[in-house]
Design an enzyme around this catalytic site. Structure first.
Site: not given
Ligand code: NAD
Length: 265
Positions: A8, A13, A99, A126, A153, A157, A163
């Protein structure tokens, strides 16, 4: 050095994670994956000038070619479950920030990790401040069982509630039990206006541009209220916890749900 691959990587992120791993003294950014971005410059995509790596468009190819110690997943709720199973089946430890996985999916992943003898981490948040918010809220719920959660958020999202809100609600439910709040005869003039119901407490999700990740836990008692609030004002807020999680997973022998289980006594 801990060898890390980020899935990703072109996302919000993922880019931040690539930069954090790249800057850390004890980790090496071995590569990164994002669907449809095969062959693109990771340096350009993640805004790190001196990285001379090409993105992989497919996770399995990256895992087989790079053989990392850790796969960091920040993809999306639709693909994360399959990504994590693929990671474990390639004998790589997952550190998952994405999430949206169900309790059953998390249980299945825990069992798979156990069968493979691999450690890992699934962490819906995190940000260490957010984990403290949950801990403080759990303490407060012993004295204030009437509580509502409001999470806010950015409007890109896909899953709601967050989560973190689910984790907070689960932690609070353990303390306060299933207590139905509010007036038994209350009704909604606009559908959904009272939010979602989790074991009798209400959870509300706000989605607006200009936000990153925020949450308030509001307690009401006799003649007083208590509000515990956490704000992630930039995505950098998640990085110290992510790096800490990666280090803990390297030293651990089980897959854990929640960073708090690795960093708090
Ligand atoms: P985003 O849409 O900006 O990025 C997701 C990326 O994943 C995209 O570039 C997409 O092309 C890529 N992707 C999709 N399917 C894929 C695959 N099979 N293999 C590889 N890459 C793939 O999303 P974001 O804002 O970066 O958030 C990502 C996730 O993280 C969400 O679920 C969000 O809720 C979660 N999040 C978690 C935390 C934490 O602390 N745990 C914090 C912020 C966001």
């Amino acid at each position: 050095m801990i060898k890390v691959v980020v899935a990703g990587a072109a996302g919000r992120m993922g880019q931040e994670s690539c930069r954090a791993v790249w800057r850390s003294q004890d980790m090496v950014l071995a590569g990164a994956v994002d669907t449809g971005r095969d062959g693109e410059s990771l340096g350009k995509v993640a805004g790190i000038e001196d990285v001379d790596l090409k993105l992989f468009g497919d996770l399995e190819t990256a895992l087989k070619e790079l053989k990392p110690d850790i796969l960091v997943d920040f993809t999306n709720p639709e693909v994360v479950f399959d990504n994590v199973k693929l990671t474990l089946n390639n004998n790589v430890r997952p550190v998952v920030g994405t999430t949206g996985m169900s309790t059953e999916q998390i249980e299945e992943i825990k069992n798979l990790a156990k069968d493979k003898g691999l450690s890992g981490l699934i962490a819906p948040n995190f940000a260490i401040g957010a984990l403290l918010m949950i801990k403080f809220a759990t303490m407060a719920a012993k004295h204030f069982p009437h509580v509502e959660i409001i999470e806010l958020h950015h409007d890109q999202k896909v899953d709601a509630p967050s989560g973190t809100a689910i984790k907070t609600a689960e932690a609070l439910a353990e303390v306060r039990g299933n207590l139905r709040q509010g007036l038994p005869t209350e009704y909604e003039e606009i559908e959904g206006v009272r939010g979602g119901d989790f074991e009798g407490m209400r959870v509300h999700s706000v989605r607006l541009p200009g936000h990153v990740a925020h949450q308030e836990v509001i307690f009401g008692g006799t003649g007083q209220t208590l509000t515990i609030r956490h704000d992630s004002i930039s995505r950098e807020s998640f990085m110290p916890g992510l790096l800490m999680g990666i280090r803990k997973v390297i030293d651990s022998n089980e897959l854990v749900y929640g960073l708090e289980n690795l960093i708090f006594e």
